[in-house]
Design a protein around this motif. Structure first.
Motif, PDB file in Angstrom:
ATOM      1  N   ARG A 159       8.737  19.037  -8.647  1.00  0.00           N
ATOM      2  CA  ARG A 159       9.456  19.524  -9.829  1.00  0.00           C
ATOM      3  C   ARG A 159      10.597  18.559 -10.125  1.00  0.00           C
ATOM      4  N   LEU A 160      10.683  18.177 -11.403  1.00  0.00           N
ATOM      5  CA  LEU A 160      11.761  17.321 -11.886  1.00  0.00           C
ATOM      6  C   LEU A 160      12.609  18.170 -12.824  1.00  0.00           C
ATOM      7  N   ARG A 161      13.879  18.338 -12.470  1.00  0.00           N
ATOM      8  CA  ARG A 161      14.790  19.149 -13.288  1.00  0.00           C
ATOM      9  C   ARG A 161      15.515  18.203 -14.239  1.00  0.00           C
ATOM     10  N   LEU A 162      15.172  18.305 -15.515  1.00  0.00           N
ATOM     11  CA  LEU A 162      15.737  17.439 -16.547  1.00  0.00           C
ATOM     12  C   LEU A 162      16.886  18.149 -17.235  1.00  0.00           C
ATOM     13  N   GLN A 163      17.999  17.450 -17.361  1.00  0.00           N
ATOM     14  CA  GLN A 163      19.134  17.942 -18.149  1.00  0.00           C
ATOM     15  C   GLN A 163      19.442  16.863 -19.175  1.00  0.00           C
ATOM     16  N   PHE A 164      19.429  17.236 -20.440  1.00  0.00           N
ATOM     17  CA  PHE A 164      19.672  16.293 -21.537  1.00  0.00           C
ATOM     18  C   PHE A 164      20.883  16.778 -22.324  1.00  0.00           C
ATOM     19  N   ILE A 165      21.908  15.927 -22.390  1.00  0.00           N
ATOM     20  CA  ILE A 165      23.140  16.258 -23.106  1.00  0.00           C
ATOM     21  C   ILE A 165      23.307  15.241 -24.225  1.00  0.00           C
ATOM     22  N   ALA A 166      23.432  15.742 -25.443  1.00  0.00           N
ATOM     23  CA  ALA A 166      23.668  14.900 -26.618  1.00  0.00           C
ATOM     24  C   ALA A 166      24.701  15.606 -27.484  1.00  0.00           C
ATOM     25  N   PRO A 167      25.304  14.889 -28.428  1.00  0.00           N
ATOM     26  CA  PRO A 167      26.318  15.532 -29.273  1.00  0.00           C
ATOM     27  C   PRO A 167      25.808  16.779 -29.996  1.00  0.00           C
ATOM     28  N   ASP A 168      24.519  16.803 -30.325  1.00  0.00           N
ATOM     29  CA  ASP A 168      23.965  17.924 -31.094  1.00  0.00           C
ATOM     30  C   ASP A 168      23.050  18.846 -30.295  1.00  0.00           C
ATOM     31  N   ARG A 169      22.914  18.592 -29.002  1.00  0.00           N
ATOM     32  CA  ARG A 169      21.998  19.433 -28.223  1.00  0.00           C
ATOM     33  C   ARG A 169      22.244  19.313 -26.730  1.00  0.00           C
ATOM     34  N   LEU A 170      21.889  20.381 -26.038  1.00  0.00           N
ATOM     35  CA  LEU A 170      21.942  20.431 -24.578  1.00  0.00           C
ATOM     36  C   LEU A 170      20.699  21.185 -24.137  1.00  0.00           C
ATOM     37  N   HIS A 171      19.917  20.549 -23.293  1.00  0.00           N
ATOM     38  CA  HIS A 171      18.671  21.174 -22.861  1.00  0.00           C
ATOM     39  C   HIS A 171      18.471  20.976 -21.373  1.00  0.00           C
ATOM     40  N   ARG A 172      17.897  21.992 -20.752  1.00  0.00           N
ATOM     41  CA  ARG A 172      17.456  21.919 -19.366  1.00  0.00           C
ATOM     42  C   ARG A 172      15.973  22.273 -19.365  1.00  0.00           C
ATOM     43  N   ILE A 173      15.210  21.402 -18.747  1.00  0.00           N
ATOM     44  CA  ILE A 173      13.760  21.572 -18.736  1.00  0.00           C
ATOM     45  C   ILE A 173      13.272  21.282 -17.321  1.00  0.00           C
ATOM     46  N   ASP A 174      12.390  22.121 -16.800  1.00  0.00           N
ATOM     47  CA  ASP A 174      11.739  21.851 -15.528  1.00  0.00           C
ATOM     48  C   ASP A 174      10.377  21.234 -15.812  1.00  0.00           C
ATOM     49  N   ILE A 175      10.121  20.104 -15.192  1.00  0.00           N
ATOM     50  CA  ILE A 175       8.857  19.409 -15.351  1.00  0.00           C
ATOM     51  C   ILE A 175       8.129  19.524 -14.016  1.00  0.00           C
ATOM     52  N   ASN A 176       6.925  20.019 -14.053  1.00  0.00           N
ATOM     53  CA  ASN A 176       6.154  20.249 -12.834  1.00  0.00           C
ATOM     54  C   ASN A 176       5.204  19.101 -12.551  1.00  0.00           C
ATOM     55  N   ALA A 177       4.763  19.036 -11.298  1.00  0.00           N
ATOM     56  CA  ALA A 177       3.810  18.007 -10.875  1.00  0.00           C
ATOM     57  C   ALA A 177       2.659  17.950 -11.853  1.00  0.00           C
ATOM     58  N   GLY A 178       2.226  16.748 -12.168  1.00  0.00           N
ATOM     59  CA  GLY A 178       1.111  16.581 -13.086  1.00  0.00           C
ATOM     60  C   GLY A 178       1.535  16.359 -14.525  1.00  0.00           C
ATOM     61  N   GLN A 179       2.760  16.761 -14.875  1.00  0.00           N
ATOM     62  CA  GLN A 179       3.248  16.521 -16.228  1.00  0.00           C
ATOM     63  C   GLN A 179       3.774  15.101 -16.310  1.00  0.00           C
ATOM     64  N   GLY A 180       3.280  14.353 -17.272  1.00  0.00           N
ATOM     65  CA  GLY A 180       3.734  12.984 -17.417  1.00  0.00           C
ATOM     66  C   GLY A 180       4.461  12.748 -18.724  1.00  0.00           C
ATOM     67  N   HIS A 181       4.614  13.808 -19.503  1.00  0.00           N
ATOM     68  CA  HIS A 181       5.194  13.689 -20.840  1.00  0.00           C
ATOM     69  C   HIS A 181       6.055  14.931 -21.088  1.00  0.00           C
ATOM     70  N   VAL A 182       7.188  14.735 -21.755  1.00  0.00           N
ATOM     71  CA  VAL A 182       8.029  15.872 -22.112  1.00  0.00           C
ATOM     72  C   VAL A 182       8.624  15.640 -23.493  1.00  0.00           C
ATOM     73  N   GLU A 183       8.646  16.708 -24.278  1.00  0.00           N
ATOM     74  CA  GLU A 183       9.296  16.694 -25.586  1.00  0.00           C
ATOM     75  C   GLU A 183      10.746  17.130 -25.407  1.00  0.00           C
ATOM     76  N   LEU A 184      11.662  16.433 -26.032  1.00  0.00           N
ATOM     77  CA  LEU A 184      13.078  16.836 -26.020  1.00  0.00           C
ATOM     78  C   LEU A 184      13.338  17.607 -27.299  1.00  0.00           C
ATOM     79  N   PRO A 185      13.586  18.908 -27.160  1.00  0.00           N
ATOM     80  CA  PRO A 185      13.770  19.735 -28.371  1.00  0.00           C
ATOM     81  C   PRO A 185      14.959  19.283 -29.204  1.00  0.00           C
TER      82      PRO A 185
END
Length: 185
Positions: A159-185
């Motif tokens: 599991r890869l715990r992604l945290q994305f912080i930008a001026p207009d957004r903050l997102h936390r997404i868990d990426i599981n084994a086998g996932q090679g692609h993620v959309e940043l909302p």
């Protein structure tokens, strides 16, 4: 310089430090965007990357450790940003778990302090590896997706715990084994 940009190293260090206790199978990907600058931090228990958490003792372990360090110096092997974002890598910092106090691996300058005597083969030892990357992105608004080859390259990361912080957004997404692609909302 914007306040968010000035605090980026502190945000990355804090989010990694507060992320969770050392947990095998889990790694962290923190991204902070203050256009045009993008900072990325990858932190993982060393066991996810090498299969061990002590100073390499055998030639095989040393070879594996050298390969991991080389991979961490080449972020495209781990995370791929969208080409449309037109991002250029401007800095790499690798914090070695075996460095003596205050020593770090910097950019392409090779090893610094990897010969400290911090570990033995006991089960009580824990070691984490952290790499930080700084990019300049000409079209930061195009950062809406990521390719994550790290998940295939290091299958012990469940599991890869992604945290994305930008001026207009903050997102936390868990990426599981086998996932090679993620959309940043």
């Amino acid at each position: 310089m914007n306040a968010l940009l000035k605090s980026l190293p502190l945000l990355l260090a804090t989010s990694t430090a507060l992320a969770a206790p050392h947990q095998h199978g889990q790694a962290y990907l923190d991204m902070v965007l203050e256009p045009p600058t993008l900072l990325i931090s990858i932190s993982s228990p060393l066991a996810n990357l090498t299969g061990f958490e002590y100073q390499p003792a055998t030639k095989e372990e040393q070879s594996r450790w050298e390969q991991v360090k080389q991979d961490m110096q080449t972020p495209d092997l781990l995370i791929r940003l969208p080409e449309d974002a037109d991002c250029s890598l401007s800095r790499v910092l690798l914090q070695s778990p075996f460095a003596t106090a205050g020593a770090h691996d910097h950019g392409d300058h090779g090893d610094h302090g990897d010969h400290g005597d911090h570990g033995d083969h006991g089960d009580h030892q824990h070691a984490d590896l952290m790499a930080e990357y700084q990019y300049v992105c000409a079209r930061a608004e195009a950062l809406r997706q990521l390719e994550l080859p790290i998940m295939q390259k290091y299958p012990d990361i469940e599991r890869l715990r992604l945290q994305f912080i930008a001026p207009d957004r903050l997102h936390r997404i868990d990426i599981n084994a086998g996932q090679g692609h993620v959309e940043l909302p």
